[in-house]
Design an enzyme around this catalytic site. Structure first.
Site, mmCIF file in Angstrom:
data_model
loop_
_atom_site.group_PDB
_atom_site.id
_atom_site.type_symbol
_atom_site.label_atom_id
_atom_site.label_comp_id
_atom_site.label_asym_id
_atom_site.label_seq_id
_atom_site.Cartn_x
_atom_site.Cartn_y
_atom_site.Cartn_z
ATOM 1 N N ASP A 24 10.682 25.375 14.078
ATOM 2 C CA ASP A 24 9.412 25.323 14.795
ATOM 3 C C ASP A 24 9.462 26.290 15.976
ATOM 4 O O ASP A 24 10.529 26.584 16.514
ATOM 5 C CB ASP A 24 9.189 23.891 15.298
ATOM 6 C CG ASP A 24 7.778 23.626 15.784
ATOM 7 O OD1 ASP A 24 6.982 23.071 14.999
ATOM 8 O OD2 ASP A 24 7.471 23.967 16.945
ATOM 9 N N HIS A 34 9.459 16.362 18.919
ATOM 10 C CA HIS A 34 9.407 16.190 20.379
ATOM 11 C C HIS A 34 9.609 14.729 20.792
ATOM 12 O O HIS A 34 9.731 14.445 21.987
ATOM 13 C CB HIS A 34 8.078 16.688 20.943
ATOM 14 C CG HIS A 34 7.882 18.168 20.808
ATOM 15 N ND1 HIS A 34 8.820 19.083 21.233
ATOM 16 C CD2 HIS A 34 6.851 18.892 20.290
ATOM 17 C CE1 HIS A 34 8.373 20.313 20.979
ATOM 18 N NE2 HIS A 34 7.195 20.216 20.405
ATOM 19 N N HIS A 40 8.467 25.700 18.909
ATOM 20 C CA HIS A 40 8.826 24.922 20.092
ATOM 21 C C HIS A 40 10.197 24.275 19.899
ATOM 22 O O HIS A 40 10.536 23.857 18.795
ATOM 23 C CB HIS A 40 7.794 23.819 20.349
ATOM 24 C CG HIS A 40 6.393 24.303 20.455
ATOM 25 N ND1 HIS A 40 5.508 24.275 19.387
ATOM 26 C CD2 HIS A 40 5.719 24.850 21.501
ATOM 27 C CE1 HIS A 40 4.342 24.768 19.776
ATOM 28 N NE2 HIS A 40 4.444 25.134 21.043
ATOM 29 N N ASP A 56 4.606 27.214 13.163
ATOM 30 C CA ASP A 56 3.810 27.790 14.245
ATOM 31 C C ASP A 56 4.468 29.002 14.889
ATOM 32 O O ASP A 56 3.927 29.562 15.846
ATOM 33 C CB ASP A 56 3.468 26.740 15.307
ATOM 34 C CG ASP A 56 4.619 25.800 15.617
ATOM 35 O OD1 ASP A 56 5.726 26.012 15.084
ATOM 36 O OD2 ASP A 56 4.412 24.850 16.383
#
Length: 321
Positions: free
Chosen positions: A177, A140, A179, A258
């Site tokens: 991931d 991120h 996200h 995740d």
């Protein structure tokens, strides 16, 4: 280059345990402890070439980040240390979910340094591939902004390092991931030397998901509760043909776990077998086009048991165990 050894590296450093963002925060030091315990008790760690990560040189961080971003994080750390000495708070906030303590700077340097050192070792032929058990995570972190638990974009730094320092022409970044790796996208969009492939839950954090339509990006947004069979079909249809056509000389993995069905920070339905399957296919591409060269870096994964099991499955495939 020396004769290639069929060996998997494991890069880590105790400094990565010292960064923490407050009691109860999901991105916690216990994540690394769970992974290390699992690899030790399973015997997997004995089969790995284990190395402590150096600190990343500032000049290498600046391959992916603006000079002011790097300097501001260092300045924030220095300011926090002075506040603590004066009896002030022990953490400084970066965004609503992300903060630093006095150890964050060193941990972030070690995390990026692990990715760089792994790249050097794989390029030298000391090992075929490597997994970096590091935190803080990175995907991120934008060129000029820390966010989403991330400060420096470890994988983007390593990918640019492979291009600039080792002279590679084409590398791939694969992000699984839950996200979207918005920071990686921010750094690499439009750079045709880097092919970025990802799937991610959408709509979800970060707001907006993928923001670029650059031709070097293969973004696959999927709805909540998507299971592994759907993800596998998407990879077969979209990732693998692009990878085969692109012929990367090295593959970097943003290895977030995740999207596991037991992880409460996401709402997808993958299991350990899915991560093993993905790794097997990436390893096959690497063997065909990249002399087996893969560097994988830990991103998310917040259910400690599911994280540890998933990392074990991933590393077993990397190491042919």
């Amino acid at each position: 280059m020396s004769a290639l050894v069929n060996k998997t590296g494991y890069f880590y450093h105790p400094d990565c345990h010292k960064h923490e963002m407050g009691q109860g925060h999901p991105e916690c030091p216990e994540r690394l402890s769970a992974i290390e315990d699992r690899l030790l008790t399973s015997g997997v760690r004995d089969a790995l070439d284990c190395r402590e990560a150096p600190q990343a040189p500032i000049t290498d961080l600046e391959l992916a980040h603006g000079r002011m971003h790097v300097a501001s994080l260092r300045g924030l750390t220095d300011g926090l240390r002075e506040e603590i000495e004066a009896g002030g708070p022990t953490h400084a906030q970066v965004d609503p979910d992300t903060s630093i303590n006095v150890h964050t700077w060193d941990a972030a340097l070690r995390a990026a340094g692990a990715a760089i050192a792994a790249t050097d070792a794989v390029m030298a032929g000391d090992m075929e591939n490597a997994f970096c058990a590091i935190r803080p995570p990175g995907h991120h972190a934008c060129r000029d902004k820390a966010m989403g638990f991330c400060f420096f974009n470890n994988v983007a730094v390593a990918a640019r390092y492979a291009l600039e320092r080792h002279g590679l022409k084409r590398v791939a970044i694969v992000d699984f991931d839950v996200h979207h790796g918005n920071g990686t996208e921010d750094i690499v969009a439009g750079d045709q030397r880097i092919l970025m492939l990802s799937f991610f839950q959408h709509p979800f954090y970060p707001d907006g998901g993928a923001r670029s339509n650059a031709s070097n990006l293969v973004n696959l947004p999927v709805p909540a509760y998507t299971k592994g069979d759907v993800v596998r079909d998407l990879i077969l249809a979209h990732w693998l043909p692009r990878l085969e056509a692109y012929k990367p000389e090295m593959i970097f993995i943003s290895a977030g776990f995740d999207a596991h069905r037991e992880d409460d920070l996401g709402q997808m339905g993958l299991v350990e077998a899915d991560y093993a399957w993905i790794t097997q296919h990436l390893k096959a591409v690497a063997k065909t086009h990249a002399q087996g060269r893969i560097v994988s870096c830990l991103e998310g994964g917040y259910n400690l048991d599911a994280l540890a099991r998933s990392v074990e499955a991933h590393v077993r495939v990397l190491a042919d165990l």
